[in-house]
Design an enzyme around this catalytic site. Structure first.
Site, short mmCIF file in Angstrom:
data_model
loop_
_atom_site.label_atom_id
_atom_site.label_comp_id
_atom_site.label_asym_id
_atom_site.label_seq_id
_atom_site.Cartn_x
_atom_site.Cartn_y
_atom_site.Cartn_z
N THR A 1 0.84 -1.19 0.00
CA THR A 1 0.00 0.00 0.00
C THR A 1 0.88 1.24 0.00
OG1 THR A 1 -1.67 -1.23 1.26
CG2 THR A 1 -1.89 1.18 1.17
N TYR B 1 7.45 10.34 6.33
CA TYR B 1 6.47 9.39 5.80
C TYR B 1 6.72 9.13 4.32
CZ TYR B 1 1.93 7.82 3.97
OH TYR B 1 0.94 7.16 3.30
#
Length: 301
Positions: A115, A133
């Site tokens: 993902t 991130y």
């Protein structure tokens, strides 16, 4: 006969919807979590899942007990919104999934569904917003490309656009705007709202994973990427106005009260060609998806 699936991130927003869909399709689902994970999203199907707490169990155990898996679905992630250190982001977004990928290859799993995010573009991760991130998501995708090519397994990288639906984190953009409108607080300060996003309902995103599972034998070896969205971009301004209307809110919308972030992505829109070749397409219109979200137990209290 159902497939044998290992799923990470099952207690989260997307992962819980995936777990429910996999169970509904009669697959045997093994989830990896932590002993202190909040499992409230899985309450109705907990008894139909096989669960392992990775803070108490070695990663090799579920592989040895349940192999061979037909696929690994990796959705667990850390965004850095909880003030995680850079080292913690690397641990969650690179080290753990790399260990998972290596174990899956060692135990003969031929499909790894990863993902990924639309916001991991060269433009986005040059900015400081959520840099850790975006950088760690990029690093793991590169590891997936490298190892799948060497071992001739399939690493399917799902680049998700802006997913929304019931039981997302309240701090996410759409739930935040929805709750603010429902509370009818005096005013809501937002950006000018000219930036556009591809808003895809969570059920459509889940179906993308299911379609890839169904077509697993036809997927190419090595790294292959699928963009998951509607293929249409909607401005933030239009989205906020739709939520405002659907909630019958009297709140004053103050567009332009907040500046754009540095290096803001002004338009993101999925190219769904690769998924459409597998007979997948987005089915839920934005207005319908927002309405279904509002009718869910979460907002219909």
């Amino acid at each position: 006969m159902g497939l044998r699936i290992m799923l990470t991130g099952a207690t989260g927003f997307l992962g819980s919807h995936l777990a429910r869909a996999l169970v509904r399709n009669k697959h045997h689902v093994v989830i990896l979590k932590r002993s202190f994970s909040d499992c409230s999203r899985l309450g109705d199907i907990a008894g139909e899942l096989t669960s392992y707490d990775l803070d108490k169990t070695e990663l090799r155990i579920p592989f040895e007990r349940h192999q061979p898996f037909d696929a690994i679905i990796h959705t667990a992630t850390a965004y850095g919104r909880r003030d995680e250190s850079d080292a913690a982001l690397v641990e969650t977004n690179v080290t753990f999934p790399l260990q998972l990928l290596q174990a899956s290859i060692q135990h003969g799993t031929e499909l790894f569904l990863n993902t990924d995010t639309f916001s991991r573009t060269a433009l986005a991760w040059q900015a400081t917003y959520m840099l850790g991130y975006h950088l760690t998501k990029k690093q793991f995708a590169e590891w997936g490309s490298h190892l799948s090519a060497i071992h001739q397994t399939t690493f399917a990288n799902l680049r998700l656009e802006h997913i929304y639906g019931p039981f997302d984190q309240s701090s996410k953009f759409i739930p935040f705007i929805t709750n603010w409108c429902l509370r009818n607080i005096a005013e809501l300060a937002v950006t000018a709202g000219e930036q556009k996003r591809d808003f895809v309902y969570v059920d459509d995103a889940v179906n993308a994973y299911l379609v890839l599972l169904e077509n697993r034998s036809a997927l190419p070896k090595g790294f292959v990427e699928y963009q998951v969205g509607t293929g249409q971009a909607t401005s933030i301004r239009e989205l906020v106005q739709k939520i405002h209307a659907l909630t019958h809110s009297s709140i004053e919308l103050k567009f332009g009260a907040i500046p754009y972030r540095e290096k803001e992505i002004m338009c993101s829109q999925a190219d769904t060609t690769a998924l459409e070749r597998l007979d997948w397409k987005s089915k839920v219109r934005l207005e319908d998806g927002l309405a279904m979200m509002l009718e869910s137990e979460e907002f219909a209290k």
